[in-house]
Design a protein around this motif. Sequence first.
Motif, PDB file in Angstrom:
ATOM      1  N   SER A  35       0.811  -1.215   0.000  1.00 14.86           N
ATOM      2  CA  SER A  35       0.000   0.000   0.000  1.00 14.86           C
ATOM      3  C   SER A  35       0.845   1.265   0.000  1.00 14.86           C
ATOM      4  N   LEU A  36       0.372   2.286  -0.740  1.00 11.95           N
ATOM      5  CA  LEU A  36       0.996   3.601  -0.698  1.00 11.95           C
ATOM      6  C   LEU A  36       0.644   4.342   0.588  1.00 11.95           C
ATOM      7  N   LYS A  37      -0.494   4.004   1.187  1.00 13.22           N
ATOM      8  CA  LYS A  37      -0.943   4.709   2.388  1.00 13.22           C
ATOM      9  C   LYS A  37      -0.063   4.364   3.586  1.00 13.22           C
ATOM     10  N   ALA A  38       0.083   3.095   3.878  1.00 14.73           N
ATOM     11  CA  ALA A  38       0.904   2.630   4.994  1.00 14.73           C
ATOM     12  C   ALA A  38       1.078   1.136   4.861  1.00 14.73           C
TER      13      ALA A  38
ATOM     14  N   ALA B  50      -7.484  -4.184  -5.031  1.00 17.10           N
ATOM     15  CA  ALA B  50      -8.358  -3.012  -5.038  1.00 17.10           C
ATOM     16  C   ALA B  50      -8.451  -2.334  -3.673  1.00 17.10           C
ATOM     17  N   HIS B  51      -7.807  -2.882  -2.655  1.00 19.56           N
ATOM     18  CA  HIS B  51      -7.972  -2.333  -1.310  1.00 19.56           C
ATOM     19  C   HIS B  51      -7.364  -0.942  -1.175  1.00 19.56           C
ATOM     20  N   ARG B  52      -6.106  -0.783  -1.582  1.00 16.09           N
ATOM     21  CA  ARG B  52      -5.429   0.508  -1.492  1.00 16.09           C
ATOM     22  C   ARG B  52      -4.633   0.756  -2.773  1.00 16.09           C
ATOM     23  N   ARG B  53      -4.353   2.015  -3.040  1.00 20.04           N
ATOM     24  CA  ARG B  53      -3.454   2.331  -4.147  1.00 20.04           C
ATOM     25  C   ARG B  53      -2.082   1.747  -3.845  1.00 20.04           C
ATOM     26  N   HIS B  54      -1.436   1.234  -4.870  1.00 18.70           N
ATOM     27  CA  HIS B  54      -0.135   0.605  -4.690  1.00 18.70           C
ATOM     28  C   HIS B  54       0.695   0.816  -5.957  1.00 18.70           C
TER      29      HIS B  54
END
Length: 329
Positions: A134-137, A146-150
């Motif tokens: 994940s880009l978020k954390a 599809a969960h987080r941008r990566h």
Amino acid sequence: MPLVVTLPRNATALDQAGPYPRALNFMSRKQTAVQRQLRRSGLAGYEPLTQATLMAVAHRAPEGSAVYDVGAHIGVYAALIDAVYGRRLSVHAFEPAPQTSGICAAIRDINGLGFEIVRSAVSDTPGSAELYLSLKAESSNSLNAAHRRHTESVTVPVTTLDDFTEERVALRPHLIKIDVETLEGQVLAGSLRTVQQHRPWIVLEILPSSDHESLARSLKAVTELGYGLYPIQAESPWIGRHPENYRTHVSSHGRDWLLAPEPLTYDFHRTMRTWLRAILECDERTNLELPGGSSFPAGWNAPYSLPTVPRKRSLKALVRGQRRPVPAT
């Protein structure tokens, strides 16, 4: 800069499990999202209700039982349970991401803990899969693209809890914690034989964005085995929910649920609240942050112990102690 986090002192746990360290070294105050959260708020600000629930269930575990931490990240829960109950229980932390599993291993080793790290994802089918970073954390890494941008992914091994348990024939899982960023239903589907045979307690993160089609099927299968489904909350007693309408109670705030193999008792809630009070004492003011290269102060992780209480004397002994010798005549 090293970060030392104070552990909750629970006299009941000390009486049952014996002395345990008063603090753990989490090595860095900013390397991961979890370490940053611990720096800001100590254990008191890191999912205290979930911590208290896990510790209450671990407290009730028969000696020799196993604990599975699925989606362990850097191993906060595995480390906490192992530090307190590791002499009685075996703890197994499942973490597929190479970086975070490496940090988990370093935290385990520097604190002299003994839990096992299983560098594998968990799902309903063994094999291999892409773990999306994940880009978020890094705490949001998932097998779900599809969960987080990566921007990248890594191929990781995948096991099921049924396969893992059947390969380790001596294991008797009593507690399973599942936090896998939207694919909880698949993990449950791959553990139904284990659930039926060993009837472990299950602490489960449910997100609004979870795969609810798969999760609803798995929850239905588990509740048909006699399990209750409870949102974890501060107030007690907890109210059980039906798998057909659990989604109306899912939110981004209260994300963790307990799947209980037996009705919740007053004793369970009392044990959970005792742990919660102790955890809430461990806020950021109790942390120890050391400048790089500084020595740790003496006794920083000296074990907690119960205060010495004078042994009660029997009434007969007290009476004997009051007798005076008869003077010679």
